[in-house]
Design an enzyme around this catalytic site. Structure first.
Site, PDB file in Angstrom:
ATOM      1  N   GLY A  96       2.624   7.547  14.625  1.00  0.00           N
ATOM      2  CA  GLY A  96       2.201   6.158  14.742  1.00  0.00           C
ATOM      3  C   GLY A  96       1.658   5.778  16.094  1.00  0.00           C
ATOM      4  O   GLY A  96       1.300   6.628  16.905  1.00  0.00           O
ATOM      5  N   SER A 127      -5.329   8.010  13.556  1.00  0.00           N
ATOM      6  CA  SER A 127      -5.136   8.392  14.961  1.00  0.00           C
ATOM      7  C   SER A 127      -6.384   8.119  15.789  1.00  0.00           C
ATOM      8  O   SER A 127      -6.283   7.765  16.970  1.00  0.00           O
ATOM      9  CB  SER A 127      -4.665   9.844  15.089  1.00  0.00           C
ATOM     10  N   ASP A 150      -7.505  14.887   3.646  1.00  0.00           N
ATOM     11  CA  ASP A 150      -7.775  13.780   2.715  1.00  0.00           C
ATOM     12  C   ASP A 150      -9.279  13.457   2.629  1.00  0.00           C
ATOM     13  O   ASP A 150      -9.725  12.778   1.711  1.00  0.00           O
ATOM     14  CB  ASP A 150      -7.026  12.516   3.145  1.00  0.00           C
ATOM     15  N   ARG A 185       3.094  24.413 -21.923  1.00  0.00           N
ATOM     16  CA  ARG A 185       3.613  23.262 -21.174  1.00  0.00           C
ATOM     17  C   ARG A 185       2.507  22.373 -20.607  1.00  0.00           C
ATOM     18  O   ARG A 185       1.379  22.832 -20.385  1.00  0.00           O
ATOM     19  CB  ARG A 185       4.458  23.759 -19.996  1.00  0.00           C
ATOM     20  N   MET A 192      -1.865  16.158  -2.253  1.00  0.00           N
ATOM     21  CA  MET A 192      -1.929  15.164  -1.171  1.00  0.00           C
ATOM     22  C   MET A 192      -3.178  14.294  -1.287  1.00  0.00           C
ATOM     23  O   MET A 192      -4.108  14.611  -2.025  1.00  0.00           O
ATOM     24  CB  MET A 192      -1.883  15.858   0.184  1.00  0.00           C
ATOM     25  N   GLU A 250      -1.248  11.855  -4.632  1.00  0.00           N
ATOM     26  CA  GLU A 250      -0.022  11.151  -4.239  1.00  0.00           C
ATOM     27  C   GLU A 250      -0.244   9.643  -4.040  1.00  0.00           C
ATOM     28  O   GLU A 250       0.708   8.873  -4.050  1.00  0.00           O
ATOM     29  CB  GLU A 250       0.540  11.753  -2.952  1.00  0.00           C
ATOM     30  N   ARG A 295       6.462  19.763 -16.864  1.00  0.00           N
ATOM     31  CA  ARG A 295       7.040  20.195 -15.589  1.00  0.00           C
ATOM     32  C   ARG A 295       6.179  19.606 -14.466  1.00  0.00           C
ATOM     33  O   ARG A 295       4.974  19.415 -14.653  1.00  0.00           O
ATOM     34  CB  ARG A 295       7.017  21.731 -15.446  1.00  0.00           C
TER      35      ARG A 295
HETATM   36  O1  F6P Z   1      -3.315  12.342   5.943  1.00  0.00           O
HETATM   37  C1  F6P Z   1      -3.092  13.676   5.665  1.00  0.00           C
HETATM   38  C2  F6P Z   1      -1.803  13.853   4.930  1.00  0.00           C
HETATM   39  O2  F6P Z   1      -1.699  15.223   4.691  1.00  0.00           O
HETATM   40  C3  F6P Z   1      -1.656  13.037   3.659  1.00  0.00           C
HETATM   41  O3  F6P Z   1      -2.356  13.581   2.595  1.00  0.00           O
HETATM   42  C4  F6P Z   1      -0.162  12.999   3.489  1.00  0.00           C
HETATM   43  O4  F6P Z   1       0.267  11.857   2.811  1.00  0.00           O
HETATM   44  C5  F6P Z   1       0.324  12.934   4.902  1.00  0.00           C
HETATM   45  O5  F6P Z   1      -0.682  13.493   5.709  1.00  0.00           O
HETATM   46  C6  F6P Z   1       1.630  13.646   5.107  1.00  0.00           C
HETATM   47  O6  F6P Z   1       2.039  13.446   6.420  1.00  0.00           O
HETATM   48  P1  F6P Z   1       3.342  14.062   7.082  1.00  0.00           P
HETATM   49  O7  F6P Z   1       2.915  15.307   7.776  1.00  0.00           O
HETATM   50  O8  F6P Z   1       3.765  13.016   8.044  1.00  0.00           O
HETATM   51  O9  F6P Z   1       4.328  14.330   5.998  1.00  0.00           O
END
Ligand code: F6P
Length: 397
Positions: A96, A127, A150, A185, A192, A250, A295
């Site tokens: 942060g 960042s 991402d 399945r 991510m 996610e 699963r």
């Molecule tokens: O922003 C990149 C990322 O890999 C996201 O996809 C994911 O939510 C996050 O970072 C995970 O961050 P950390 O390393 O803090 O778990």
């Protein structure tokens, strides 16, 4: 671009989460800068390294990066391995804004202590935004390089690390295909992508997914989405495919519109329950959904590692060399970008207001465009990606 011949002292740091390719950029910067006779200082743990410097916890000379600094024993000595390694030799912090861990003043003092002409910083949208505030406060000359699996930094067609992550997820989908097929399945794979679905979408297409859920097209799970998935399973079975791969980013939220760490698990359970409900309606096409076996697999941080792909190595080299070239031309406050097959740059004065406005309104700075080639391609292939089109981008946060 006119180039200053004066020797320079530059710094480099990696901030935010790591990703494949960071070391490739560091290597390229050191090589290009050394050829120009410049000094390069690697700042450990992002801005925390500047605080340590200011507090006397590390020595300036220890931070100097040299081309021959990465020795391997025996006959392999001299092998230049840096670009093959994931992670960051400088370390990275993902904690942060500076107010969380120390005052911005200490960071700025640490920066002045190094006596740099310019700084190269690798970061994602979050960042880079923090660093931009510091740079404005401290009057730093800097060049930013976009990195994130991402792929959600705006103004660049790709960010460092994205391609390797796409390959990692694609490989995982291949591996999961055969166990899914052997057991008939439904395997849900959580990928991510905090606010953007680029990784889920592109790897889902490459990995042969049957369903891809991304926040841009499926901001949250609801009965409509579950119905679409079950319909897809029915259609697959009619075509004699007894299993299915469901990719979920996610960033997709749960029914209550909340973020869940393991949204893939929730989705796997809900597909099962919804399948049973459909079966209980007595409609013959849904009767085999009664005993769906699901699963969930969460790929997690494996997506941030792995050997950088050839494409990421080339991007790292091009980005690193471009950053040095910009500094040589004293063209500062730039974001290095990839656009239309070439490396270029964009003034941070244009980039940052857009990122900040998007953050302020809780919108992803670079979402998957709903009319993009990849959304269309997924639909054309018969992949279920949600069946509604939003008028505006989803809100995150
Ligand atoms: O922003 C990149 C990322 O890999 C996201 O996809 C994911 O939510 C996050 O970072 C995970 O961050 P950390 O390393 O803090 O778990």
């Amino acid at each position: 671009m006119s180039v200053s011949t004066r020797s320079k002292k530059i710094g480099i740091l990696t901030s935010g989460g790591d990703c494949p390719g960071l070391n490739g950029v560091i290597r390229a910067v050191v090589k290009c800068a050394t050829q120009r006779g410049w000094e390069v200082y690697g700042i450990p743990y992002g801005t925390q390294g500047l605080i340590n410097l200011e507090q006397g916890n590390c020595d300036r000379q220890d931070l100097r990066l040299q081309e021959h600094g990465f020795d391997i024993p025996g006959l392999l000595r001299g092998v230049d391995i840096l670009q093959f390694l994931s992670g960051s030799i400088l370390g990275a912090l993902n904690s942060g804004s500076p107010d969380d861990f120390a005052s911005a003043d200490e960071i700025l003092k640490g920066y002045r202590h190094l006596g740099l002409d310019a700084l190269i910083a690798l970061g994602g949208d979050g960042s880079l935004s923090i660093l931009n505030d510091l740079a404005e406060k401290g009057g730093w000359n800097w060049v930013a390089i976009p990195k994130t699996i991402d792929n959600d930094v705006p103004f660049t067609e790709c960010s460092l690390g994205f391609d390797t992550a796409v390959n990692t997820v694609t490989r995982a989908l291949y591996d999961l295909t055969f166990t899914a097929a052997s057991h008939n399945r439904i395997i849900v794979v959580q990928v991510m992508g905090r606010d953007a679905g680029h990784l889920a979408l592109q790897s889902g297409i490459a990995g042969g997914a049957d369903v891809i859920l991304i926040p841009e097209l499926t901001p949250k799970l609801n009965d409509r989405v579950l119905h679409g998935i079950c319909q897809q399973i029915v259609q697959l079975r009619q075509r004699d495919r007894q299993f299915a791969l469901v990719v979920v980013a996610e960033g997709v939220r749960n029914q209550a519109d909340g973020k869940e760490k393991y949204i893939g698990d929730t989705l796997a359970k809900q597909i099962q329950t919804y399948g049973q409900r459909l079966c209980e309606t007595g409609q013959p096409q849904f009767c085999h959904l009664k005993h769906l076996e699901t699963r969930a697999t969460t790929l997690g941080h494996i997506q941030r590692s792995g050997v950088p792909s050839s494409s990421d190595r080339r991007l790292a080299a091009a980005f690193g060399c471009k950053a040095v070239e910009l500094i040589a031309a004293e063209k500062y406050q730039q974001l290095v970008i990839w656009s239309q097959g070439r490396v270029d740059s964009k003034p941070l004065g244009t980039v940052m207001p857009m990122i900040k406005e998007r953050h302020r309104t809780h919108l992803c700075p670079n979402p998957v465009e709903l009319d993009s080639l990849w959304v269309q391609t997924a639909r054309d292939l018969g992949i279920y990606v949600g069946d509604f089109v939003l008028a505006t981008s989803p809100v995150y946060g």
